[in-house]
Design a protein around this motif. Structure first.
Motif, short mmCIF file in Angstrom:
data_model
loop_
_atom_site.label_atom_id
_atom_site.label_comp_id
_atom_site.label_asym_id
_atom_site.label_seq_id
_atom_site.Cartn_x
_atom_site.Cartn_y
_atom_site.Cartn_z
N CYS A 97 1.24 6.95 -6.80
CA CYS A 97 0.20 7.94 -7.06
C CYS A 97 0.70 9.36 -6.80
O CYS A 97 0.38 10.30 -7.55
N ARG A 98 1.49 9.54 -5.74
CA ARG A 98 2.03 10.87 -5.44
C ARG A 98 3.06 11.30 -6.48
O ARG A 98 3.09 12.46 -6.90
N GLU A 102 0.74 4.11 -2.94
CA GLU A 102 0.52 5.52 -2.62
C GLU A 102 1.69 6.38 -3.11
O GLU A 102 1.50 7.49 -3.62
N HIS A 142 -9.00 5.52 -4.04
CA HIS A 142 -8.47 6.47 -3.05
C HIS A 142 -8.14 7.85 -3.65
O HIS A 142 -7.95 8.80 -2.89
N HIS A 143 -8.07 7.94 -4.96
CA HIS A 143 -7.72 9.22 -5.57
C HIS A 143 -8.75 9.69 -6.61
O HIS A 143 -8.56 10.75 -7.21
N ARG A 199 0.84 -1.21 0.00
CA ARG A 199 0.00 0.00 0.00
C ARG A 199 0.87 1.25 0.00
O ARG A 199 0.54 2.25 -0.67
N ASP A 200 1.98 1.23 0.73
CA ASP A 200 2.89 2.37 0.73
C ASP A 200 3.50 2.57 -0.66
O ASP A 200 3.71 3.71 -1.09
N HIS A 241 -6.37 1.03 -6.42
CA HIS A 241 -5.96 2.02 -5.42
C HIS A 241 -6.16 3.43 -5.96
O HIS A 241 -6.69 4.32 -5.26
#
Length: 449
Positions: free
Chosen positions: A205-206, A202, A233-234, A198-199, A229
């Motif tokens: 995505c960033r 993320e 989440h985004h 998950r990290d 994800h």
């Protein structure tokens, strides 16, 4: 008359030199290895040879030698292990690590076998009763046909590995179903592989700067970990592409279960078919390809990078997460190429950077994750060992042993720096050269970097 007392004392009986299979094989093995045995060998007849403090290799049957006669080198050894004709007394990872260290410390450099060596090997095998027809090839071995990296052959290569079954990968992986290197940000108790994945998702995505409503093209989406994800989440609209039918079916099921039909489109197509879809040209704010480029092929990679470039709008970003390897064995070696990822091609990370730049992309960041892959693969291996009976019931003993050898060998390759993995972030600047990239990495890591 000579009495018993007059006779000279009897000489002690000479010790008989053991002549088991191990002693017959030892001189030949040392000749072919270029030095003393780096391991202890225990043969099917109970005889042993080699250093007593070295890992012990069990040669359980004459068939193991026959395999090596027909397929000398790495592939023959791997197939002998897969079929159970050879085993290690120690944990496989500890044993292989100790064997590689012993070979390195002794400076063994096997000479090219001469005709006399081959005849000597055949003679030894004949005396040991190991000569015979070629043993059957394990069923798990890939048998691809057709032109290298033709669409049909690529589909067969991907199917060989990724269509093993969704049940198998669900058993091996964590709940994210991410089959790629995680990003281990903590060593706190309770932090595990799912957290690392998950990290990683993320972080991607960033780095891509994803915002609600943005369009993402996820090439080689796997079981949809990043696709799901990013959408969930985004609020990103995602086109997910995979050549594996099992993966496409799984992602579609997850999209329906999570109510993401308005955000996610799943395409079961070859990545080359993206270029033939006019609606994709310059349409995406971001493109991701996570450990898929290894399957593209060396000659085809420049065209692949052009698809990445052409799919982006100006100022759009692309993130490539990809394994790297030196010029030696770019496919990973005979075992990997035959049983795990046929037709795979890896290169040094610098060459991949050059190819991405050659397509018109500007490389803005490269982050090495090599040590992270050691942790990731070790987590998969622990799951395999802890649930070994379940894996054997699902795919059979030979396939389970293929995966044990693959995961153990993979972790060692990253640990010993024979392989690497990197996240490469690129941007497609506009005509004026504007990239619209942040001035620092603060948005990615939450720190001023």
């Amino acid at each position: 008359m000579i009495t018993t007392a007059d006779r000279p004392p009897a000489k002690p009986a000479a010790r008989r030199t053991p002549t088991g299979a191990a002693q017959r094989l030892e001189p030949l093995a040392e000749r072919l290895l270029g030095g003393q045995l780096p391991v202890r060998v225990r043969m099917w007849d109970g005889s042993e040879a080699g250093p007593e403090d070295a890992p012990t290799v069990h040669v359980r049957s004459r068939r193991a030698l026959r395999r090596l006669l027909w397929e000398p080198g790495e592939l023959g050894l791997a197939e002998a292990y897969i079929t159970g004709d050879i085993d290690l007394a120690e944990d496989l990872g500890d044993g292989l690590r100790a064997m590689r260290r012993a070979v390195s410390e002794r400076g063994l450099t096997p000479p090219a076998p001469s005709l006399a060596d081959r005849l000597r090997a055949a003679g030894t095998a004949l005396r040991l009763g190991a000569v015979g027809p070629r043993p059957p090839v394990p069923a798990a071995r890939a048998g691809l046909r057709g032109a290298l990296h033709s669409k049909a052959r690529d589909r067969a290569a991907i199917s060989h590995h990724y269509d093993l079954s969704n049940a198998f990968y669900a058993l091996l992986l964590d709940e994210t179903m991410a089959y790629s290197c995680g990003y281990w940000t903590s060593d706190a108790p309770g932090y595990g592989p799912a957290d690392a994945q998950r990290d990683k998702l993320e972080l991607i995505c960033r780095k891509l700067g994803l915002r609600p409503g943005a369009r993402l093209l996820d090439i080689g989406c796997g079981w949809g970990s990043l696709t799901l994800h990013a959408a969930q989440h985004h609020g990103v609209r995602v086109t997910a592409v995979t050549l594996a039918a099992e993966q496409a079916a799984y992602v579609r099921g997850q999209v329906a279960t999570r109510g993401l039909e308005e955000l996610v489109e799943v395409l079961n197509i070859d990545y080359r078919d993206i270029a033939g879809r006019p609606e994709t040209r310059g349409a995406y704010d971001a493109v991701s390809t996570i450990e898929m480029g290894e399957h593209v092929g060396d000659a085809e990679y420049p065209a692949f990078t052009r698809i990445l470039h052409d799919s982006l709008r100006p100022q759009g970003r692309v993130l490539v997460q990809q394994m790297s390897r030196g010029a030696k064995a770019p496919g990973g070696g005979a075992f990997i190429e035959s049983y795990i990822a046929p037709d795979m091609h890896m290169r040094p990370v610098g060459e991949t950077v050059g190819l991405l730049e050659g397509s018109g992309l500007e490389v803005r960041d490269v982050e090495a994750l090599r040590e992270h892959y050691v942790l990731t693969v070790d987590a998969w291996r622990r799951t395999l060992e802890e649930r070994w009976p379940d894996f054997v019931d699902l795919v059979g003993e030979e396939t389970a042993r293929v995966w044990r050898l693959y995961l153990v060998g993979g972790a060692l390759a990253f640990e010993e720096r024979r392989m690497g993995v990197d996240q490469i972030l690129c941007v497609r600047p506009d005509r004026a050269g504007n990239a619209a990239m942040p001035a620092t990495r603060r948005e990615w890591y939450g720190a001023d970097r």
